[in-house]
Design a protein around this motif. Sequence first.
Motif, PDB file in Angstrom:
ATOM      1  N   SER A  93      30.183 -43.983 -51.974  1.00  0.00           N
ATOM      2  CA  SER A  93      29.366 -44.469 -53.084  1.00  0.00           C
ATOM      3  C   SER A  93      27.896 -44.399 -52.708  1.00  0.00           C
ATOM      4  O   SER A  93      27.534 -44.038 -51.584  1.00  0.00           O
ATOM      5  CB  SER A  93      29.742 -45.922 -53.434  1.00  0.00           C
ATOM      6  OG  SER A  93      29.252 -46.809 -52.434  1.00  0.00           O
ATOM      7  N   LEU A  94      27.035 -44.793 -53.638  1.00  0.00           N
ATOM      8  CA  LEU A  94      25.608 -44.815 -53.343  1.00  0.00           C
ATOM      9  C   LEU A  94      25.231 -45.941 -52.391  1.00  0.00           C
ATOM     10  O   LEU A  94      24.078 -46.057 -51.984  1.00  0.00           O
ATOM     11  CB  LEU A  94      24.797 -44.929 -54.640  1.00  0.00           C
ATOM     12  CG  LEU A  94      24.579 -43.628 -55.410  1.00  0.00           C
ATOM     13  CD1 LEU A  94      23.664 -43.857 -56.609  1.00  0.00           C
ATOM     14  CD2 LEU A  94      23.992 -42.534 -54.510  1.00  0.00           C
ATOM     15  N   VAL A 132      28.655 -46.902 -58.065  1.00  0.00           N
ATOM     16  CA  VAL A 132      28.417 -45.484 -58.384  1.00  0.00           C
ATOM     17  C   VAL A 132      29.164 -44.668 -57.341  1.00  0.00           C
ATOM     18  O   VAL A 132      28.698 -44.498 -56.206  1.00  0.00           O
ATOM     19  CB  VAL A 132      26.912 -45.155 -58.405  1.00  0.00           C
ATOM     20  CG1 VAL A 132      26.703 -43.688 -58.772  1.00  0.00           C
ATOM     21  CG2 VAL A 132      26.178 -46.061 -59.377  1.00  0.00           C
ATOM     22  N   LEU A 133      30.344 -44.195 -57.712  1.00  0.00           N
ATOM     23  CA  LEU A 133      31.241 -43.525 -56.769  1.00  0.00           C
ATOM     24  C   LEU A 133      30.991 -42.021 -56.763  1.00  0.00           C
ATOM     25  O   LEU A 133      30.836 -41.402 -57.817  1.00  0.00           O
ATOM     26  CB  LEU A 133      32.700 -43.814 -57.153  1.00  0.00           C
ATOM     27  CG  LEU A 133      33.066 -45.297 -57.292  1.00  0.00           C
ATOM     28  CD1 LEU A 133      34.549 -45.441 -57.600  1.00  0.00           C
ATOM     29  CD2 LEU A 133      32.686 -46.081 -56.038  1.00  0.00           C
ATOM     30  N   LEU A 134      31.010 -41.441 -55.575  1.00  0.00           N
ATOM     31  CA  LEU A 134      30.650 -40.035 -55.407  1.00  0.00           C
ATOM     32  C   LEU A 134      31.880 -39.150 -55.328  1.00  0.00           C
ATOM     33  O   LEU A 134      32.939 -39.552 -54.841  1.00  0.00           O
ATOM     34  CB  LEU A 134      29.822 -39.868 -54.135  1.00  0.00           C
ATOM     35  CG  LEU A 134      28.572 -40.754 -54.027  1.00  0.00           C
ATOM     36  CD1 LEU A 134      27.895 -40.539 -52.678  1.00  0.00           C
ATOM     37  CD2 LEU A 134      27.609 -40.485 -55.171  1.00  0.00           C
ATOM     38  N   HIS A 135      31.735 -37.936 -55.817  1.00  0.00           N
ATOM     39  CA  HIS A 135      32.754 -36.894 -55.669  1.00  0.00           C
ATOM     40  C   HIS A 135      32.040 -35.557 -55.587  1.00  0.00           C
ATOM     41  O   HIS A 135      30.795 -35.503 -55.641  1.00  0.00           O
ATOM     42  CB  HIS A 135      33.759 -36.935 -56.829  1.00  0.00           C
ATOM     43  CG  HIS A 135      33.152 -36.740 -58.184  1.00  0.00           C
ATOM     44  ND1 HIS A 135      33.037 -35.508 -58.775  1.00  0.00           N
ATOM     45  CD2 HIS A 135      32.609 -37.636 -59.049  1.00  0.00           C
ATOM     46  CE1 HIS A 135      32.471 -35.633 -59.964  1.00  0.00           C
ATOM     47  NE2 HIS A 135      32.195 -36.908 -60.155  1.00  0.00           N
ATOM     48  N   ALA A 136      32.782 -34.486 -55.437  1.00  0.00           N
ATOM     49  CA  ALA A 136      32.183 -33.184 -55.162  1.00  0.00           C
ATOM     50  C   ALA A 136      31.213 -32.726 -56.239  1.00  0.00           C
ATOM     51  O   ALA A 136      30.239 -32.021 -55.954  1.00  0.00           O
ATOM     52  CB  ALA A 136      33.291 -32.140 -54.982  1.00  0.00           C
ATOM     53  N   ASP A 137      31.451 -33.111 -57.488  1.00  0.00           N
ATOM     54  CA  ASP A 137      30.620 -32.648 -58.597  1.00  0.00           C
ATOM     55  C   ASP A 137      29.601 -33.666 -59.070  1.00  0.00           C
ATOM     56  O   ASP A 137      28.966 -33.464 -60.108  1.00  0.00           O
ATOM     57  CB  ASP A 137      31.514 -32.232 -59.772  1.00  0.00           C
ATOM     58  CG  ASP A 137      32.429 -31.072 -59.419  1.00  0.00           C
ATOM     59  OD1 ASP A 137      31.943 -30.139 -58.751  1.00  0.00           O
ATOM     60  OD2 ASP A 137      33.610 -31.102 -59.787  1.00  0.00           O
TER      61      ASP A 137
END
Length: 259
Positions: A93-94, A132-137
């Motif tokens: 996440s951020l 705010v969760l992160l992923h490849a896109d």
Amino acid sequence: MRGIADYTFVRPLGSGNHGHYYLATTPARLPVEAGHVAVKVLAAESTSAAFRRATRELTAFAAVRSPYLVAPYDAGQHDGIFYYATEYLDGGSLADPVEPGVGLRAVAHAARAAAALHGAGIAHRDIKPGNVLLHADGAKVSDLGLSHVFAEGVTLTGMGSMASAEYTDPGVLHGEPPGPAGDVWSLGVLLHRVVAGTGLYGELPADDGLFVLRRILSTAPVVSAGLPEPVAALVRDCLGPVVERPSAETVADRIDALR
């Protein structure tokens, strides 16, 4: 805690906003291809009325179609404890250190998530780095702020944990109703944190909630002098008077222009 209802927990994912998060295996009854989901378990018992209200809000959240929102799958109450399950993203996440370009894209996606919710008449109420969760896109926003449902009548703590306070519009902390403008304030604070690496109130202690609230409610936010002026201008606009703040969609567009 090893599980709840028919969810078997694999490992903890963290805590926040009156609850604990777990990675869990997906029950066979859920029509979800992924083998794992994220489950949030409320930290205290919930009344039947609060359960019904929270379920209604999650249902409204689930009806909003956006590639920038984590998909909610299920909600329930087990032995008086409220829980809900959502899509699981394994990119962090951020709240984790990220490259500037990744951070800007993630905040833009968070703003588009907020815009989708606002278009449906919903305020998120808890936009902060850990949600705010992160992923490849890019990124997706999770964890609709439901703490007010379980702490009705509480203005200072009803918005969530002290980790949320830094990102909450001080007007809301004073008891004003949350709304889209409050989410825009949160986006401005989030943008400042991602680009400047610091908060608007200086560094706040994680273990002294009373100090945090005093600082936020008695100190004007200070925009870092080191921010590039276009970023600083957008942060200032997000923190401006409620009627003058840009929409979440405008925030996203301006961040995309910065990128």
